[in-house]
Design a protein around this motif. Structure first.
Motif, PDB file in Angstrom:
ATOM      1  N   LEU A   1       0.823  -1.206   0.000  1.00  0.00           N
ATOM      2  CA  LEU A   1       0.000   0.000   0.000  1.00  0.00           C
ATOM      3  C   LEU A   1       0.862   1.264   0.000  1.00  0.00           C
ATOM      4  N   ASP A   2       2.093   1.125   0.477  1.00  0.00           N
ATOM      5  CA  ASP A   2       3.030   2.252   0.490  1.00  0.00           C
ATOM      6  C   ASP A   2       4.424   1.736   0.127  1.00  0.00           C
ATOM      7  N   PRO A   3       4.619   1.336  -1.135  1.00  0.00           N
ATOM      8  CA  PRO A   3       5.907   0.758  -1.530  1.00  0.00           C
ATOM      9  C   PRO A   3       7.007   1.807  -1.554  1.00  0.00           C
ATOM     10  N   ALA A   4       8.248   1.334  -1.510  1.00  0.00           N
ATOM     11  CA  ALA A   4       9.390   2.239  -1.562  1.00  0.00           C
ATOM     12  C   ALA A   4       9.402   2.994  -2.892  1.00  0.00           C
ATOM     13  N   GLU A   5       9.873   4.230  -2.834  1.00  0.00           N
ATOM     14  CA  GLU A   5      10.041   5.016  -4.054  1.00  0.00           C
ATOM     15  C   GLU A   5      11.362   4.606  -4.694  1.00  0.00           C
ATOM     16  N   THR A   6      11.310   3.877  -5.789  1.00  0.00           N
ATOM     17  CA  THR A   6      12.500   3.319  -6.420  1.00  0.00           C
ATOM     18  C   THR A   6      12.265   3.131  -7.913  1.00  0.00           C
ATOM     19  N   ASN A   7      13.358   3.092  -8.657  1.00  0.00           N
ATOM     20  CA  ASN A   7      13.301   2.779 -10.082  1.00  0.00           C
ATOM     21  C   ASN A   7      13.683   1.328 -10.352  1.00  0.00           C
ATOM     22  N   ALA A   8      13.996   0.600  -9.313  1.00  0.00           N
ATOM     23  CA  ALA A   8      14.467  -0.774  -9.476  1.00  0.00           C
ATOM     24  C   ALA A   8      13.385  -1.663 -10.093  1.00  0.00           C
ATOM     25  N   LEU A   9      13.847  -2.555 -10.965  1.00  0.00           N
ATOM     26  CA  LEU A   9      12.964  -3.518 -11.619  1.00  0.00           C
ATOM     27  C   LEU A   9      13.411  -4.955 -11.365  1.00  0.00           C
ATOM     28  N   PHE A  10      14.580  -5.105 -10.743  1.00  0.00           N
ATOM     29  CA  PHE A  10      15.153  -6.439 -10.574  1.00  0.00           C
ATOM     30  C   PHE A  10      15.746  -6.585  -9.172  1.00  0.00           C
ATOM     31  N   TYR A  11      15.848  -7.819  -8.716  1.00  0.00           N
ATOM     32  CA  TYR A  11      16.610  -8.124  -7.508  1.00  0.00           C
ATOM     33  C   TYR A  11      17.023  -9.584  -7.545  1.00  0.00           C
ATOM     34  N   VAL A  12      18.092  -9.874  -6.817  1.00  0.00           N
ATOM     35  CA  VAL A  12      18.588 -11.238  -6.710  1.00  0.00           C
ATOM     36  C   VAL A  12      19.211 -11.385  -5.334  1.00  0.00           C
ATOM     37  N   ALA A  13      19.304 -12.616  -4.851  1.00  0.00           N
ATOM     38  CA  ALA A  13      19.874 -12.867  -3.529  1.00  0.00           C
ATOM     39  C   ALA A  13      21.303 -12.355  -3.451  1.00  0.00           C
ATOM     40  N   ASP A  14      21.672 -11.873  -2.263  1.00  0.00           N
ATOM     41  CA  ASP A  14      23.023 -11.321  -2.078  1.00  0.00           C
ATOM     42  C   ASP A  14      23.935 -12.245  -1.285  1.00  0.00           C
ATOM     43  N   GLY A  15      23.439 -13.418  -0.917  1.00  0.00           N
ATOM     44  CA  GLY A  15      24.265 -14.378  -0.201  1.00  0.00           C
ATOM     45  C   GLY A  15      24.217 -14.267   1.304  1.00  0.00           C
ATOM     46  N   SER A  16      23.559 -13.238   1.818  1.00  0.00           N
ATOM     47  CA  SER A  16      23.497 -13.045   3.272  1.00  0.00           C
ATOM     48  C   SER A  16      22.068 -13.098   3.805  1.00  0.00           C
TER      49      SER A  16
END
Length: 319
Positions: A276-291
């Protein structure tokens, strides 16, 4: 005449002493137990119940007399109460008048699908009837209390009411960045966010990426939506087949754009608030960072570099 009066007084004193000794003396039980007081139970009825359960030795007449002389005017409560070993009549009456009922609880964790909610409720002891299968996304994950003898259907109903109340509370917080057009859509998208990240501080960011994808017409590409029609939310226990990734069923966001046909689990408050209140971002992708978290990217090229890093991490781990 004086002798008769003296005998009467002496008898009354002895009777009172006998009653007091029985009223405050140790009870017959050698171990802790419980008593269930039904709604509308009278003091006389409670005394008979306690005798039948072996928690009281005195006669119903002495019990009634003791409650009148020593019990005060407080009414007895309905519910289940813990009775300690050796509890006296006075102790028992005080417990059912002023004590707390036994608190039984069950916790529904965030992201538990309805089929497992049903199994968890069905496995609870001291409840009546079968647990119904709630519609996916209609149960609010949190801890619930219940009482012995309550129906499983009533407990599930309270869980569904809690979710309805939460949606009514949170829907007015919807911002212009949100892409959902109804509380039902909020639950659908939140159920995906719930499955995509277990980190509380990432939920709004993941919701931001998902919202950007919905807004631009991209596929959400969430594996959990591919698995859901196969297992109804239970673990798959194997790798996803290529045929399953390509199956254009209304849940599979690997094959279709937009939101799936329905929720894939029961999301918690934070995931619903995030969509309902997502982060303001231009990101379209994500992947695990190992942590345990994710690294986010605005472009496919950047994302591909992050994926290569993740594969290298997995290679070094021997995965």
């Amino acid at each position: 005449m004086k002798k008769l009066f003296f005998l009467i007084i002496l008898g009354a004193v002895l009777a009172g002493g006998f009653l007091a000794m029985n009223w405050w003396g140790d009870g017959p039980t050698g171990e802790d137990g419980t008593v269930i007081v039904a709604e509308g139970t009278s003091l006389s009825g409670l005394g008979e119940q306690l005798r039948e359960q072996g928690q009281l030795e005195m006669s119903p007449t002495l019990w009634r007399l003791g409650t009148k002389l020593f019990g005060g005017g407080d009414p007895i409560q309905a519910g289940e109460f813990e009775i300690p070993a050796g509890a006296s009549a006075a102790t028992i009456l005080g417990i059912v008048q002023d004590g707390r009922t036994v608190q039984r609880t069950v916790t529904i964790p965030e992201g538990l699908p309805s089929i497992l909610v049903q199994e968890r409720i069905q496995a609870l002891e001291h409840l009546e009837g079968d647990a119904p299968l709630p519609a996916e996304g209609t149960v609010l994950p949190q801890t619930y209390s219940y009482q012995r003898g309550e129906s499983r259907a009533a407990l599930v109903g309270r869980m569904e009411t809690a979710m309805s109340d939460l949606l009514e509370e949170l829907w007015p917080t919807r911002t212009s960045r949100s892409v959902v057009n109804s509380p039902e859509e909020a639950v659908i998208l939140a159920s995906i966010v719930e499955k995509e990240t277990a980190k509380a501080d990432e939920r709004r960011m993941v919701a931001g990426v998902m919202s950007n994808r919905v807004r631009t017409g991209m596929r959400l590409d969430a594996d959990a939506t591919t698995i859901y029609p196969i297992t109804k939310g239970k673990p798959l226990g194997r790798r996803i087949l290529l045929s399953e990734l390509r199956d254009p069923n209304p849940y599979n966001t690997r094959a279709i754009a937009g939101l799936p046909a329905g929720p894939i689990t029961n999301p918690g408050r934070d995931s619903i608030a995030a969509v309902l209140d997502p982060a303001e971002t231009n990101a379209l992708f994500y992947v695990a960072d190992g942590s345990g978290g994710h690294v986010f990217a605005d472009t496919l090229a950047e994302h591909n570099r992050n994926v290569a890093k993740w594969r290298e991490i997995r290679r070094k781990r021997g995965e």
